[in-house]
Write a protein that holds these residues in place. Structure first.
Motif, PDB file in Angstrom:
ATOM      1  N   ILE A  90       6.004  31.181 -21.043  1.00  0.00           N
ATOM      2  CA  ILE A  90       5.443  30.911 -22.088  1.00  0.00           C
ATOM      3  C   ILE A  90       3.580  31.785 -21.259  1.00  0.00           C
ATOM      4  O   ILE A  90       3.417  31.648 -20.484  1.00  0.00           O
ATOM      5  N   ASN A  91       2.953  32.269 -22.373  1.00  0.00           N
ATOM      6  CA  ASN A  91       1.501  32.582 -21.236  1.00  0.00           C
ATOM      7  C   ASN A  91       0.815  31.861 -22.642  1.00  0.00           C
ATOM      8  O   ASN A  91       0.798  32.046 -23.505  1.00  0.00           O
ATOM      9  N   VAL A  92      -0.201  31.110 -22.025  1.00  0.00           N
ATOM     10  CA  VAL A  92      -1.052  30.348 -23.034  1.00  0.00           C
ATOM     11  C   VAL A  92      -2.472  30.750 -22.665  1.00  0.00           C
ATOM     12  O   VAL A  92      -2.599  31.145 -21.028  1.00  0.00           O
ATOM     13  N   GLN A  93      -3.506  30.176 -23.518  1.00  0.00           N
ATOM     14  CA  GLN A  93      -4.974  30.099 -23.245  1.00  0.00           C
ATOM     15  C   GLN A  93      -4.705  28.670 -22.813  1.00  0.00           C
ATOM     16  O   GLN A  93      -5.209  27.854 -23.396  1.00  0.00           O
ATOM     17  N   ALA A  94      -5.745  28.738 -21.358  1.00  0.00           N
ATOM     18  CA  ALA A  94      -5.852  27.090 -21.010  1.00  0.00           C
ATOM     19  C   ALA A  94      -6.988  26.682 -21.935  1.00  0.00           C
ATOM     20  O   ALA A  94      -8.091  27.802 -22.143  1.00  0.00           O
ATOM     21  N   PRO A  95      -7.009  25.178 -21.762  1.00  0.00           N
ATOM     22  CA  PRO A  95      -8.319  24.508 -22.926  1.00  0.00           C
ATOM     23  C   PRO A  95      -9.731  24.678 -21.652  1.00  0.00           C
ATOM     24  O   PRO A  95      -9.998  25.386 -20.905  1.00  0.00           O
ATOM     25  N   ASN A  96     -10.848  25.075 -23.025  1.00  0.00           N
ATOM     26  CA  ASN A  96     -11.885  25.444 -22.079  1.00  0.00           C
ATOM     27  C   ASN A  96     -12.583  23.621 -21.182  1.00  0.00           C
ATOM     28  O   ASN A  96     -13.371  23.451 -20.936  1.00  0.00           O
ATOM     29  N   GLU A  97     -12.265  23.012 -22.009  1.00  0.00           N
ATOM     30  CA  GLU A  97     -12.115  21.188 -21.422  1.00  0.00           C
ATOM     31  C   GLU A  97     -11.319  20.406 -20.223  1.00  0.00           C
ATOM     32  O   GLU A  97     -11.575  19.705 -20.521  1.00  0.00           O
ATOM     33  N   ILE A  98     -10.747  21.528 -19.527  1.00  0.00           N
ATOM     34  CA  ILE A  98     -10.729  21.258 -18.664  1.00  0.00           C
ATOM     35  C   ILE A  98     -11.161  20.506 -17.066  1.00  0.00           C
ATOM     36  O   ILE A  98     -12.162  20.498 -17.183  1.00  0.00           O
ATOM     37  N   GLY A  99     -10.088  18.884 -16.664  1.00  0.00           N
ATOM     38  CA  GLY A  99     -11.700  18.119 -15.962  1.00  0.00           C
ATOM     39  C   GLY A  99     -12.307  18.640 -14.562  1.00  0.00           C
ATOM     40  O   GLY A  99     -13.196  18.690 -14.009  1.00  0.00           O
ATOM     41  N   SER A 100     -10.619  19.448 -13.919  1.00  0.00           N
ATOM     42  CA  SER A 100     -11.604  19.697 -13.014  1.00  0.00           C
ATOM     43  C   SER A 100     -10.303  20.962 -12.570  1.00  0.00           C
ATOM     44  O   SER A 100      -9.312  21.775 -13.346  1.00  0.00           O
ATOM     45  N   ASN A 101      -9.888  21.578 -11.249  1.00  0.00           N
ATOM     46  CA  ASN A 101      -8.955  22.807 -11.486  1.00  0.00           C
ATOM     47  C   ASN A 101      -8.524  22.296 -10.478  1.00  0.00           C
ATOM     48  O   ASN A 101      -6.994  22.798 -10.315  1.00  0.00           O
ATOM     49  N   THR A 102      -7.276  21.286 -10.197  1.00  0.00           N
ATOM     50  CA  THR A 102      -6.365  20.861 -10.239  1.00  0.00           C
ATOM     51  C   THR A 102      -5.727  19.692 -11.800  1.00  0.00           C
ATOM     52  O   THR A 102      -6.781  18.929 -12.177  1.00  0.00           O
ATOM     53  N   ALA A 103      -4.729  20.119 -11.850  1.00  0.00           N
ATOM     54  CA  ALA A 103      -4.561  19.702 -13.377  1.00  0.00           C
ATOM     55  C   ALA A 103      -3.047  19.667 -14.102  1.00  0.00           C
ATOM     56  O   ALA A 103      -1.957  20.339 -13.255  1.00  0.00           O
ATOM     57  N   PRO A 104      -2.253  18.277 -14.616  1.00  0.00           N
ATOM     58  CA  PRO A 104      -0.739  18.860 -14.446  1.00  0.00           C
ATOM     59  C   PRO A 104      -0.675  19.255 -15.407  1.00  0.00           C
ATOM     60  O   PRO A 104      -1.605  19.487 -16.702  1.00  0.00           O
ATOM     61  N   VAL A 105       0.540  19.969 -15.991  1.00  0.00           N
ATOM     62  CA  VAL A 105       0.488  20.877 -17.284  1.00  0.00           C
ATOM     63  C   VAL A 105       2.398  20.976 -17.250  1.00  0.00           C
ATOM     64  O   VAL A 105       2.851  20.824 -16.441  1.00  0.00           O
ATOM     65  N   VAL A 106       2.416  19.548 -19.094  1.00  0.00           N
ATOM     66  CA  VAL A 106       3.476  20.244 -19.248  1.00  0.00           C
ATOM     67  C   VAL A 106       3.762  20.637 -20.116  1.00  0.00           C
ATOM     68  O   VAL A 106       2.817  20.347 -21.386  1.00  0.00           O
ATOM     69  N   VAL A 107       5.386  20.850 -19.977  1.00  0.00           N
ATOM     70  CA  VAL A 107       5.826  21.982 -21.744  1.00  0.00           C
ATOM     71  C   VAL A 107       6.471  20.948 -22.389  1.00  0.00           C
ATOM     72  O   VAL A 107       7.413  19.777 -21.533  1.00  0.00           O
ATOM     73  N   MET A 108       6.702  20.854 -23.756  1.00  0.00           N
ATOM     74  CA  MET A 108       7.223  19.974 -24.765  1.00  0.00           C
ATOM     75  C   MET A 108       8.118  20.938 -25.460  1.00  0.00           C
ATOM     76  O   MET A 108       7.571  22.125 -25.771  1.00  0.00           O
ATOM     77  N   VAL A 109       9.690  20.726 -25.176  1.00  0.00           N
ATOM     78  CA  VAL A 109      10.296  21.958 -25.595  1.00  0.00           C
ATOM     79  C   VAL A 109      11.341  20.969 -26.852  1.00  0.00           C
ATOM     80  O   VAL A 109      11.695  20.423 -26.184  1.00  0.00           O
ATOM     81  N   GLY A 110      11.355  21.434 -28.190  1.00  0.00           N
ATOM     82  CA  GLY A 110      12.210  20.511 -29.069  1.00  0.00           C
ATOM     83  C   GLY A 110      11.897  18.458 -28.469  1.00  0.00           C
ATOM     84  O   GLY A 110      13.177  17.717 -29.160  1.00  0.00           O
ATOM     85  N   GLY A 111      10.581  18.556 -28.518  1.00  0.00           N
ATOM     86  CA  GLY A 111      10.761  17.097 -28.208  1.00  0.00           C
ATOM     87  C   GLY A 111      10.867  16.311 -26.934  1.00  0.00           C
ATOM     88  O   GLY A 111      10.700  14.921 -26.703  1.00  0.00           O
ATOM     89  N   VAL A 112      11.065  17.170 -25.860  1.00  0.00           N
ATOM     90  CA  VAL A 112      11.644  16.990 -24.651  1.00  0.00           C
ATOM     91  C   VAL A 112      10.287  17.722 -23.826  1.00  0.00           C
ATOM     92  O   VAL A 112      10.394  18.996 -23.488  1.00  0.00           O
ATOM     93  N   ALA A 113       9.427  16.296 -23.031  1.00  0.00           N
ATOM     94  CA  ALA A 113       8.925  16.890 -22.213  1.00  0.00           C
ATOM     95  C   ALA A 113       9.059  16.969 -20.577  1.00  0.00           C
ATOM     96  O   ALA A 113      10.252  16.199 -20.614  1.00  0.00           O
ATOM     97  N   SER A 114       9.068  18.323 -20.548  1.00  0.00           N
ATOM     98  CA  SER A 114       8.920  18.007 -18.706  1.00  0.00           C
ATOM     99  C   SER A 114       8.222  16.942 -17.551  1.00  0.00           C
ATOM    100  O   SER A 114       7.543  16.459 -17.969  1.00  0.00           O
ATOM    101  N   ASP A 115       8.925  17.267 -16.600  1.00  0.00           N
ATOM    102  CA  ASP A 115       7.245  16.269 -15.473  1.00  0.00           C
ATOM    103  C   ASP A 115       6.111  17.053 -15.447  1.00  0.00           C
ATOM    104  O   ASP A 115       7.055  19.108 -15.413  1.00  0.00           O
ATOM    105  N   PRO A 116       5.597  16.614 -15.223  1.00  0.00           N
ATOM    106  CA  PRO A 116       4.263  16.765 -15.452  1.00  0.00           C
ATOM    107  C   PRO A 116       4.767  18.123 -14.195  1.00  0.00           C
ATOM    108  O   PRO A 116       4.809  17.740 -12.663  1.00  0.00           O
TER     109      PRO A 116
END
Length: 75
Positions: free
Chosen positions: A45-71
Motif C-alpha cells: 500500500i502506498n499512502v500519503q501521510a496526513p499533514n497533521e501528524i503529532g510527532s515523529n513517532t506514530a502508530p500505523v493501522v491498516v483496516m481491510v474488510g472491517g478488520v484492523a491490523s495491530d498498530p
C-alpha cells in the motif's frame, strides 16, 4: 523511492508492505488520522501521510474488510 525505514514526515509518501492487503474496503490511519491511499495491491500500500501528524513517532493501522491490523509504531 528508496524504501528506507525511518520517521514519517507530514505529507510524505510512504510504502507499507504485508500480505492480504486487499478487500472490500481498505483504509490506513497514521497517528489516528486517515492517510490518502494512492496505490494498493495484495502485498503493498502506498499512502500519503496526513499533514497533521503529532510527532515523529506514530502508530500505523491498516483496516481491510472491517478488520484492523495491530498498530505498528513508526519512529
Amino acid at each position: 523511492a528508496t524504501f528506507e525505514t525511518g520517521a514519517i514526515a507530514p505529507g510524505s509518501f510512504i510504502t507499507l508492505r504485508g500480505s492480504n492487503l486487499t478487500g472490500a474496503s481498505m483504509t490506513v490511519t497514521i497517528d489516528g488520522r486517515p492517510a490518502r491511499v494512492v496505490f494498493s495491491n495484495s502485498e503493498q500500500i502506498n499512502v500519503q501521510a496526513p499533514n497533521e501528524i503529532g510527532s515523529n513517532t506514530a502508530p500505523v493501522v491498516v483496516m481491510v474488510g472491517g478488520v484492523a491490523s495491530d498498530p505498528v509504531t513508526v519512529n
